[in-house]
Design an enzyme around this catalytic site. Structure first.
Site, PDB file in Angstrom:
ATOM      1  N   SER A 120      -2.511  87.870 -33.101  1.00  0.00           N
ATOM      2  CA  SER A 120      -1.452  88.161 -32.146  1.00  0.00           C
ATOM      3  C   SER A 120      -0.995  89.348 -32.581  1.00  0.00           C
ATOM      4  CB  SER A 120      -0.317  86.878 -32.831  1.00  0.00           C
ATOM      5  OG  SER A 120       0.738  87.223 -31.835  1.00  0.00           O
ATOM      6  N   LYS A 187      -2.800  79.276 -33.164  1.00  0.00           N
ATOM      7  CA  LYS A 187      -2.329  80.201 -32.232  1.00  0.00           C
ATOM      8  C   LYS A 187      -1.825  79.553 -30.888  1.00  0.00           C
ATOM      9  CE  LYS A 187      -2.452  84.522 -30.424  1.00  0.00           C
ATOM     10  NZ  LYS A 187      -2.232  84.465 -29.144  1.00  0.00           N
ATOM     11  N   HIS A 190       1.634  78.792 -31.144  1.00  0.00           N
ATOM     12  CA  HIS A 190       2.142  80.017 -31.240  1.00  0.00           C
ATOM     13  C   HIS A 190       2.387  80.428 -29.785  1.00  0.00           C
ATOM     14  CE1 HIS A 190       2.077  84.508 -30.725  1.00  0.00           C
ATOM     15  NE2 HIS A 190       3.016  84.573 -31.883  1.00  0.00           N
ATOM     16  N   ASN A 191       1.513  80.314 -28.878  1.00  0.00           N
ATOM     17  CA  ASN A 191       1.675  80.921 -27.599  1.00  0.00           C
ATOM     18  C   ASN A 191       2.519  79.996 -26.787  1.00  0.00           C
ATOM     19  OD1 ASN A 191      -0.078  82.986 -28.365  1.00  0.00           O
ATOM     20  ND2 ASN A 191      -1.113  82.866 -26.514  1.00  0.00           N
ATOM     21  N   GLU A 194       5.783  81.005 -27.475  1.00  0.00           N
ATOM     22  CA  GLU A 194       5.918  82.316 -26.820  1.00  0.00           C
ATOM     23  C   GLU A 194       6.524  82.143 -25.446  1.00  0.00           C
ATOM     24  OE1 GLU A 194       2.879  85.240 -27.561  1.00  0.00           O
ATOM     25  OE2 GLU A 194       2.371  85.108 -25.413  1.00  0.00           O
TER      26      GLU A 194
HETATM   27  O1  6PG Z   1       0.110  86.512 -29.755  1.00  0.00           O
HETATM   28  C1  6PG Z   1      -0.254  87.396 -28.572  1.00  0.00           C
HETATM   29  O2  6PG Z   1      -0.537  88.768 -29.008  1.00  0.00           O
HETATM   30  C2  6PG Z   1      -0.232  86.856 -27.238  1.00  0.00           C
HETATM   31  O3  6PG Z   1       0.109  85.706 -27.282  1.00  0.00           O
HETATM   32  C3  6PG Z   1      -1.700  87.398 -26.677  1.00  0.00           C
HETATM   33  O4  6PG Z   1      -2.334  86.279 -27.245  1.00  0.00           O
HETATM   34  C4  6PG Z   1      -1.505  87.328 -25.189  1.00  0.00           C
HETATM   35  O5  6PG Z   1      -0.679  88.238 -24.750  1.00  0.00           O
HETATM   36  C5  6PG Z   1      -1.079  86.133 -24.618  1.00  0.00           C
HETATM   37  O6  6PG Z   1      -2.594  85.294 -24.631  1.00  0.00           O
HETATM   38  C6  6PG Z   1      -1.032  85.836 -22.937  1.00  0.00           C
HETATM   39  O7  6PG Z   1      -1.016  84.661 -22.852  1.00  0.00           O
HETATM   40  P1  6PG Z   1      -0.631  83.871 -21.302  1.00  0.00           P
HETATM   41  O8  6PG Z   1      -1.571  84.791 -20.366  1.00  0.00           O
HETATM   42  O9  6PG Z   1      -0.943  82.620 -21.331  1.00  0.00           O
HETATM   43  O10 6PG Z   1       0.838  84.417 -21.005  1.00  0.00           O
END
Ligand code: 6PG
Length: 349
Positions: A120, A187, A190-191, A194
């Site tokens: 990340s 991860k 985590h996303n 996000e």
């Molecule tokens: O932690 C991170 O640096 C981000 O999460 C990275 O992994 C990426 O920007 C995402 O994978 C986008 O994910 P989406 O395309 O599902 O929004």
């Protein structure tokens, strides 16, 4: 330490740069020869093929794979042909943890180790460092410690967490989460988080942006549902400035807020964006895990659904609802009024 890197896009190339800055030797390969040449000019060792990459590395080899999701399996298949027992493959992309479990078993048959590493930090990681969530066998994860330590942010000037027993690598920005798949599982979640945080910031700013709805009621004709209490929606608030002030000591200050403020400072109306929010699968997998574990994940699921809706994937079901209203009540769809309040049914019978 020596590391092979396959995939020299934004993430792979910056990982190589960060490693080289710290004195590691990187042997690099990509299908794009220009990407290889660019890093070779910065000090990396250029390989001409997977075979050549393997030949240029000293055993036991460690090879990081940072390729688009659709190319991970073919890359792992190729590496299985050119690597030797005790070599290690690290998948640093956003692979599904179930694929990690299968790939680890595939490579284990040849005595090759597999490590999944959620990475990340995006395009900022070169300087800030990348948060690493790692899955794999203890010995190979330990062997790669100089690599993790370099790529991760380190403790920096962040205050130690009060009450936490000091020690371990989490405070340095990397964590061995468990066996194969565990890194990408963490991860993945985590996303999912996000998605939820992004959506909450976006919704909140949109509510403030529409707090001027009462100033536009005269533009709304009798066909639309009127704003019930226009006197309460008389605010023209600069949301770019709100995002900025929220960065300063507020409870919701965060890196995502920093990035939101930067985006609004550059383009207050975000006019360069269409608003169709993509997803790469992590949110879907998080929701699947939540359902299978029986864990409520209301916020993450709502944020995922909002992304689908943003891409008009709700269009047909919304037409069905309008058709149903038309059928049972003879209700017509009301026109959308730019700048007016949302078409709430607050005052409608
Ligand atoms: O932690 C991170 O640096 C981000 O999460 C990275 O992994 C990426 O920007 C995402 O994978 C986008 O994910 P989406 O395309 O599902 O929004």
């Amino acid at each position: 330490m020596q590391l092979g890197m396959i995939g020299l896009g934004r993430m792979g190339a910056n990982l190589v740069r960060r490693l080289m800055r710290a004195g590691h030797e990187c042997v690099v390969w990509d299908v794009n020869a220009d990407a290889i040449a660019a890093l070779a000019a910065e000090g990396a060792v250029a390989a001409t093929s997977l075979e050549d990459l393997a030949a240029r590395l000293t055993g036991p080899r460690n090879i990081w794979v940072m390729v688009p999701a659709g190319y991970v399996q073919s890359t792992v298949d190729g590496l299985a042909e050119v690597l030797s027992p005790d070599d290690a493959v690290i998948d640093g992309g956003n692979s599904y943890y179930r694929d990690d479990i299968a790939r680890a078993a595939q490579l284990r048959e040849k005595g090759i180790h597999y490590v999944d590493c959620g990475t990340s930090g995006g395009v900022w990681g070169l300087d800030r460092g990348y948060c690493l969530m790692i899955g794999g066998e203890d010995e190979v994860v330990a062997r790669l410690d100089p690599i993790w330590r370099t790529i991760a942010p380190g403790a920096g000037d962040a205050e130690p967490t009060p009450g936490r027993h000091p020690g371990g690598t989490a405070q340095e920005g990397y964590l061995h989460c468990g066996p194969n798949g565990a890194g990408h599982f963490v991860k993945m979640v985590h996303n999912g988080i996000e998605y939820g945080v992004m959506a909450a910031i976006a919704e909140g700013l949109s509510i403030i942006r529409h707090a001027d709805a009462g100033l536009h009621t005269q533009e709304i004709d009798a066909e639309t549902t009127p704003l019930r209490d226009p006197q309460f929606y008389q605010y023209e608030i600069d949301i770019a400035e709100v995002a900025e002030v929220w960065r300063r000591g507020s409870v919701i200050g965060s890196w995502l807020m920093d990035l939101t403020a930067a985006a609004l400072a550059a383009d207050p109306d975000l006019s360069s964006f269409g608003g169709r929010v993509s997803d790469s699968g992590e949110g879907r997998w998080t929701v699947i895990a939540a359902v299978e574990e029986g864990v409520p994940a209301n916020v993450i699921q709502a944020a995922l659904n909002a992304r689908f809706s943003s891409r008009d994937l709700n269009e047909f079901q919304d037409k069905v609802q309008s058709a149903q209203r038309s059928q049972f009540g003879g209700h017509a769809e009301k026109p959308i009024v730019e700048g007016g309040a949302a078409d709430a049914a607050a005052t409608a019978p």
